[in-house]
Design a protein around this motif. Structure first.
Motif, PDB file in Angstrom:
ATOM      1  N   MET A   1      -7.176 -10.809  27.253  1.00 26.65           N
ATOM      2  CA  MET A   1      -6.722 -12.155  27.594  1.00 26.65           C
ATOM      3  C   MET A   1      -6.459 -12.971  26.333  1.00 26.65           C
ATOM      4  SD  MET A   1      -8.864 -13.076  31.012  1.00 26.65           S
ATOM      5  CE  MET A   1      -8.172 -14.706  31.114  1.00 26.65           C
ATOM      6  N   ARG A   2      -7.291 -12.790  25.325  1.00 28.37           N
ATOM      7  CA  ARG A   2      -7.054 -13.498  24.052  1.00 28.37           C
ATOM      8  C   ARG A   2      -5.805 -12.979  23.356  1.00 28.37           C
ATOM      9  NH1 ARG A   2     -11.729 -16.132  21.212  1.00 28.37           N
ATOM     10  NH2 ARG A   2     -13.222 -16.448  22.874  1.00 28.37           N
ATOM     11  N   ALA A   3      -5.607 -11.667  23.410  1.00 31.39           N
ATOM     12  CA  ALA A   3      -4.466 -11.060  22.705  1.00 31.39           C
ATOM     13  C   ALA A   3      -3.138 -11.350  23.401  1.00 31.39           C
ATOM     14  CB  ALA A   3      -4.677  -9.552  22.589  1.00 31.39           C
ATOM     15  N   THR A   4      -3.146 -11.344  24.733  1.00 31.44           N
ATOM     16  CA  THR A   4      -1.890 -11.521  25.459  1.00 31.44           C
ATOM     17  C   THR A   4      -1.674 -12.942  25.960  1.00 31.44           C
ATOM     18  OG1 THR A   4      -2.910 -10.896  27.558  1.00 31.44           O
ATOM     19  CG2 THR A   4      -1.936  -9.122  26.258  1.00 31.44           C
ATOM     20  N   GLY A   5      -2.623 -13.808  25.742  1.00 31.37           N
ATOM     21  CA  GLY A   5      -2.474 -15.173  26.221  1.00 31.37           C
ATOM     22  C   GLY A   5      -2.873 -15.331  27.667  1.00 31.37           C
ATOM     23  N   GLY A   6      -3.647 -14.393  28.205  1.00 24.99           N
ATOM     24  CA  GLY A   6      -4.153 -14.502  29.570  1.00 24.99           C
ATOM     25  C   GLY A   6      -3.097 -14.183  30.598  1.00 24.99           C
ATOM     26  N   ALA A   7      -3.126 -14.906  31.680  1.00 19.96           N
ATOM     27  CA  ALA A   7      -2.238 -14.629  32.805  1.00 19.96           C
ATOM     28  C   ALA A   7      -0.892 -15.325  32.674  1.00 19.96           C
ATOM     29  CB  ALA A   7      -2.924 -15.049  34.104  1.00 19.96           C
ATOM     30  N   ALA A   8      -0.675 -15.994  31.574  1.00 19.13           N
ATOM     31  CA  ALA A   8       0.595 -16.726  31.404  1.00 19.13           C
ATOM     32  C   ALA A   8       1.759 -15.807  31.167  1.00 19.13           C
ATOM     33  CB  ALA A   8       0.473 -17.685  30.244  1.00 19.13           C
TER      34      ALA A   8
END
Length: 102
Positions: free
Chosen positions: A95-102
């Motif tokens: 989630m930190r690496a991909t920006g979560g569910a955004a």
């Protein structure tokens, strides 16, 4: 504590582990797969979410079988925690690496 009461508490503990622990492991694995699959295989995000969700049904069934196949209720709970902890950590990192569910 009599053997009958102890047995019933063990079964109740396993049932709670199967329902809630199995759900937790399945939900964590669905989220991890939904975030991992697009990067690993170039899959569309909607397809990755669907694949993770479908896989979670099998994972939940496996978790329930594991809980009732384990020798003791403590071992069943331990097995679920051993699987859930790395999944939760991986989910936080993803989630930190991909920006979560955004």
């Amino acid at each position: 504590m009599t053997i009958g009461v102890r047995y019933r508490l063990g079964v109740a503990s396993r049932a709670v582990a199967a329902i809630f622990g199995g759900y937790g492991v399945a939900a964590l694995s669905a989220a991890v797969l939904a975030l991992c699959l697009p990067a690993a295989f170039g899959m569309a995000r909607s397809e990755a979410a669907m694949t993770g969700t479908l896989a979670s049904f099998a994972i939940f069934a496996f978790a329930v079988m594991w809980v009732f196949a384990a020798r003791t209720a403590l071992r069943a709970w331990s097995g679920l925690v051993i699987v859930a902890a790395p999944l939760a950590l991986l989910l936080l990192l993803l989630m930190r690496a991909t920006g979560g569910a955004a």
